[in-house]
Design a protein around this motif. Structure first.
Motif, PDB file in Angstrom:
ATOM      1  N   ASP A  70       4.486   1.613   3.187  1.00  0.00           N
ATOM      2  CA  ASP A  70       3.306   0.754   3.215  1.00  0.00           C
ATOM      3  C   ASP A  70       3.737  -0.639   2.773  1.00  0.00           C
ATOM      4  O   ASP A  70       4.205  -0.835   1.650  1.00  0.00           O
ATOM      5  CB  ASP A  70       2.242   1.317   2.282  1.00  0.00           C
ATOM      6  CG  ASP A  70       0.943   0.551   2.365  1.00  0.00           C
ATOM      7  OD1 ASP A  70       0.868  -0.458   3.101  1.00  0.00           O
ATOM      8  OD2 ASP A  70      -0.009   0.965   1.704  1.00  0.00           O
ATOM      9  N   ARG A  71       3.567  -1.607   3.605  1.00  0.00           N
ATOM     10  CA  ARG A  71       4.004  -2.975   3.290  1.00  0.00           C
ATOM     11  C   ARG A  71       3.230  -3.561   2.116  1.00  0.00           C
ATOM     12  O   ARG A  71       3.737  -4.420   1.428  1.00  0.00           O
ATOM     13  CB  ARG A  71       3.879  -3.870   4.508  1.00  0.00           C
ATOM     14  CG  ARG A  71       4.820  -3.472   5.616  1.00  0.00           C
ATOM     15  CD  ARG A  71       4.625  -4.348   6.830  1.00  0.00           C
ATOM     16  NE  ARG A  71       5.277  -3.772   7.973  1.00  0.00           N
ATOM     17  CZ  ARG A  71       6.423  -4.205   8.471  1.00  0.00           C
ATOM     18  NH1 ARG A  71       7.034  -5.232   7.919  1.00  0.00           N
ATOM     19  NH2 ARG A  71       6.962  -3.621   9.510  1.00  0.00           N
ATOM     20  N   ALA A  72       2.022  -3.094   1.900  1.00  0.00           N
ATOM     21  CA  ALA A  72       1.210  -3.635   0.811  1.00  0.00           C
ATOM     22  C   ALA A  72       1.860  -3.361  -0.543  1.00  0.00           C
ATOM     23  O   ALA A  72       1.736  -4.142  -1.467  1.00  0.00           O
ATOM     24  CB  ALA A  72      -0.191  -3.034   0.848  1.00  0.00           C
ATOM     25  N   ILE A  73       2.573  -2.292  -0.665  1.00  0.00           N
ATOM     26  CA  ILE A  73       3.226  -1.958  -1.924  1.00  0.00           C
ATOM     27  C   ILE A  73       4.374  -2.920  -2.209  1.00  0.00           C
ATOM     28  O   ILE A  73       4.625  -3.292  -3.337  1.00  0.00           O
ATOM     29  CB  ILE A  73       3.755  -0.505  -1.886  1.00  0.00           C
ATOM     30  CG1 ILE A  73       2.565   0.455  -1.835  1.00  0.00           C
ATOM     31  CG2 ILE A  73       4.633  -0.197  -3.079  1.00  0.00           C
ATOM     32  CD1 ILE A  73       2.953   1.907  -1.646  1.00  0.00           C
ATOM     33  N   HIS A  74       5.066  -3.364  -1.162  1.00  0.00           N
ATOM     34  CA  HIS A  74       6.215  -4.237  -1.327  1.00  0.00           C
ATOM     35  C   HIS A  74       5.852  -5.711  -1.418  1.00  0.00           C
ATOM     36  O   HIS A  74       6.692  -6.531  -1.704  1.00  0.00           O
ATOM     37  CB  HIS A  74       7.201  -4.017  -0.170  1.00  0.00           C
ATOM     38  CG  HIS A  74       7.778  -2.648  -0.175  1.00  0.00           C
ATOM     39  ND1 HIS A  74       7.222  -1.596   0.502  1.00  0.00           N
ATOM     40  CD2 HIS A  74       8.861  -2.147  -0.794  1.00  0.00           C
ATOM     41  CE1 HIS A  74       7.930  -0.516   0.311  1.00  0.00           C
ATOM     42  NE2 HIS A  74       8.930  -0.819  -0.474  1.00  0.00           N
ATOM     43  N   ALA A  75       4.612  -6.032  -1.180  1.00  0.00           N
ATOM     44  CA  ALA A  75       4.205  -7.446  -1.154  1.00  0.00           C
ATOM     45  C   ALA A  75       4.088  -8.035  -2.537  1.00  0.00           C
ATOM     46  O   ALA A  75       3.916  -7.436  -3.520  1.00  0.00           O
ATOM     47  CB  ALA A  75       2.875  -7.597  -0.435  1.00  0.00           C
TER      48      ALA A  75
END
Length: 51
Positions: free
Chosen positions: A46-51
């Motif tokens: 999930d890209r939101a976690i890495h943002a």
């Protein structure tokens, strides 16, 4: 369903019971059915976690 059951391992009737609503099949059974259908399971971070 007969071909999927033959490729996945359990008998046809067992497979129907396993995939019935409100049943919680083992993950290994789901993987065998997916393999019999020629489907792969993959995950994407999930890209939101890495943002």
């Amino acid at each position: 369903m007969t071909q999927v059951a033959a490729a996945a391992g359990p008998g046809r009737e067992s497979l129907y019971k396993t995939l019935a609503p409100n049943v919680q099949p083992r993950f290994s059974t789901i993987l065998r059915v997916m393999h019999a259908l020629g489907v792969k399971l993959s995950t994407i971070p999930d890209r939101a976690i890495h943002a």
